[in-house]
Design an enzyme around this catalytic site. Structure first.
Site: not given
Length: 473
Positions: A158, A184-185
């Site tokens: 993605k 997110e990371r």
């Protein structure tokens, strides 16, 4: 962020939920409060409990906060910076720069809580948003000013697909790209910034991050902050904006955490009862108006690959196109790993994309669907048991599958293959020639990871006999 002189005191703390007592003026909903030893802890008011108490969610860490501490009322909601000066910069949810390039100059601040554009300003004209990615432009055309979802589980590509679209938008259009990272990371944010800087596209891009290590209040509002910036470029600068959200599921997840801490009764599968309303408030601001368009592409993590999950179902209802990423296709090496049969777009009608494109897309879907049905027979009895016509169909389908793979600019350093951007006209031409069996004598691998169809002859000058339809090349 200034204060209006109104102060209160903390009366209780439960995780990120803080109750504050005010003796004079009760702050209104969404007002930002400041507390902590240096008034560095920010709280957003969510509920007025009675005439003297409010309950809010901490948007920063609550280390060192205790009962009895003084709380200052800023009198303002959460605000985001807007202006040309925000281009090429990276922000957190509060509008602070996090790229170590110094403070902002010459910006104005707007509330992140804005209403969607009224119906009178919305455009009803349907236009295609061309991405330069073959399988998307042909089978799942995106709408200018629309919302497209990237559905898939963990690790199917993605984020890579989103970064490729940013690259193509900024390098080939005069628009602005805004990347919004929700939950997110941190590593992904740093890598994206470095990659976009190296690609030379940062000057027309803004990044806003509420990473997974931050409190749910911060993750819940970062999407609104990014949208406020996007609305400025659409409405004030009359530009087309590509808003990429990675990942909209994390927005729903942050809302679920807040709802649980606030003591609301959960609905199905533990999600917050207000999920539909919260998602609509965000999604309805993404629109095509008379002054410009915000086109949004949103990564949607699907829990346990279950498309009946309420988060996936609610998100589906807002989208004009759905790009479903398949773990099976990723495992077979087909990148982008978009499933052509599960993905769809409301733009794929003859009145919008034209008769030639529409008919070609229909023919290709039909061939791929028939090939999918034949796979079981091939697995059990072998290709030789198929009729000659079915074998020709299988050969076309397998060549189409490989033609739909594409090397990306953003993965050049990993694959060693230079990225390719393919105009829609070349994609249509290539598919028509495959359907005419023009490449039946070429090995299937010659169509794998190429740009336009003419690269086949450069890649595989060796011609194979027409009679061979090997399934194991």
């Amino acid at each position: 962020m200034g204060t209006n002189g109104n102060t209160g005191a903390i009366v209780s703390i439960r995780g990120g939920i803080i109750d504050v007592k005010f003796d004079n003026i009760l702050p209104s909903i969404y007002t930002i409060l400041l507390t902590g030893r240096g008034f560095e802890v920010k709280i957003e008011v969510l509920t007025q409990l009675d005439s003297h108490h409010v309950r809010g969610i901490a948007m920063t860490g609550t280390e060192g906060v205790c009962r009895g501490m003084t709380v200052k009322d800023t009198g303002n909601p959460l605000q985001a910076p807007v202006g040309k000066a925000i281009l090429s910069r990276m922000f957190d949810v509060f509008g602070n720069t996090i790229d170590r390039l110094g403070p902002l100059q010459g910006v104005e601040w707007r509330s992140v809580h804005q209403n969607p554009p009224p119906f009178a300003r919305r455009s009803t004209h349907s236009e295609i948003f061309e991405t330069g990615i073959k399988i998307i432009d042909l089978l799942v055309p995106l709408e200018r000013g629309g919302k497209a979802g990237l559905f898939g589980g963990a690790g199917v590509g993605k984020t890579v697909l989103l970064t490729e679209m940013i690259h193509n938008m900024v390098s080939n259009r005069s628009g602005v790209s805004i990347f919004c990272g929700i939950g997110e990371r941190c590593r992904e944010g740093e890598e994206l910034y470095r990659d976009m800087s190296a690609a030379g596209v940062l000057k027309n891009m803004v990044m806003v991050f509420g990473q997974m290590n931050e409190p749910p209040g911060s993750r819940f509002r970062v999407g609104h902050a990014a949208l406020t910036m996007a609305e400025y470029f659409r409405d004030s600068q009359h530009k087309d904006v590509l808003l990429l959200i990675d990942n909209i599921f994390r927005f729903i997840q942050a809302g679920s955490e807040i709802s649980g801490m606030m003591g609301q009764m959960p609905s199905r599968l533990g999600y917050q009862p207000t999920m539909g309303t919260e998602l609509s408030k965000l999604e309805e601001r993404i629109a095509n108006t008379d002054s410009g368009a915000i086109t949004s592409i949103q990564a949607v993590y699907v829990p346990a690959d279950d498309f009946t999950d309420p988060a996936a179902v609610h998100t589906f209802s807002h989208l004009s196109a759905s790009l479903v990423l398949s773990r099976k296709r990723a495992g077979e090496g087909f990148f982008p790993a978009i499933d052509p049969l599960l993905s769809g777009s409301k733009m794929a009608s003859a009145s919008i994309i034209g008769k030639r494109h529409y008919q070609l897309a229909r023919d290709i879907r039909k061939i791929l669907a028939q090939y999918s049905e034949l796979k079981d027979i091939i697995a059990m009895l072998g290709l030789e048991q198929l009729s000659v016509e079915d074998r020709r169909l299988v050969a076309r389908a397998r060549r189409l599958e490989r033609f739909f793979t594409q090397p990306f600019f953003t993965t050049e350093q990993f694959t060693g293959m230079s990225g390719k951007l393919v105009p829609l006209s070349e994609t249509l031409d290539g598919c028509e020639r495959i359907l005419r069996d023009e490449f039946a004598s070429y090995p299937e691998r010659a169509l794998y990871m190429i740009g336009n169809i003419d690269e086949v002859k450069k890649k595989a000058p060796v011609i194979e006999p027409l009679s061979r339809f090997s399934m194991h090349e």
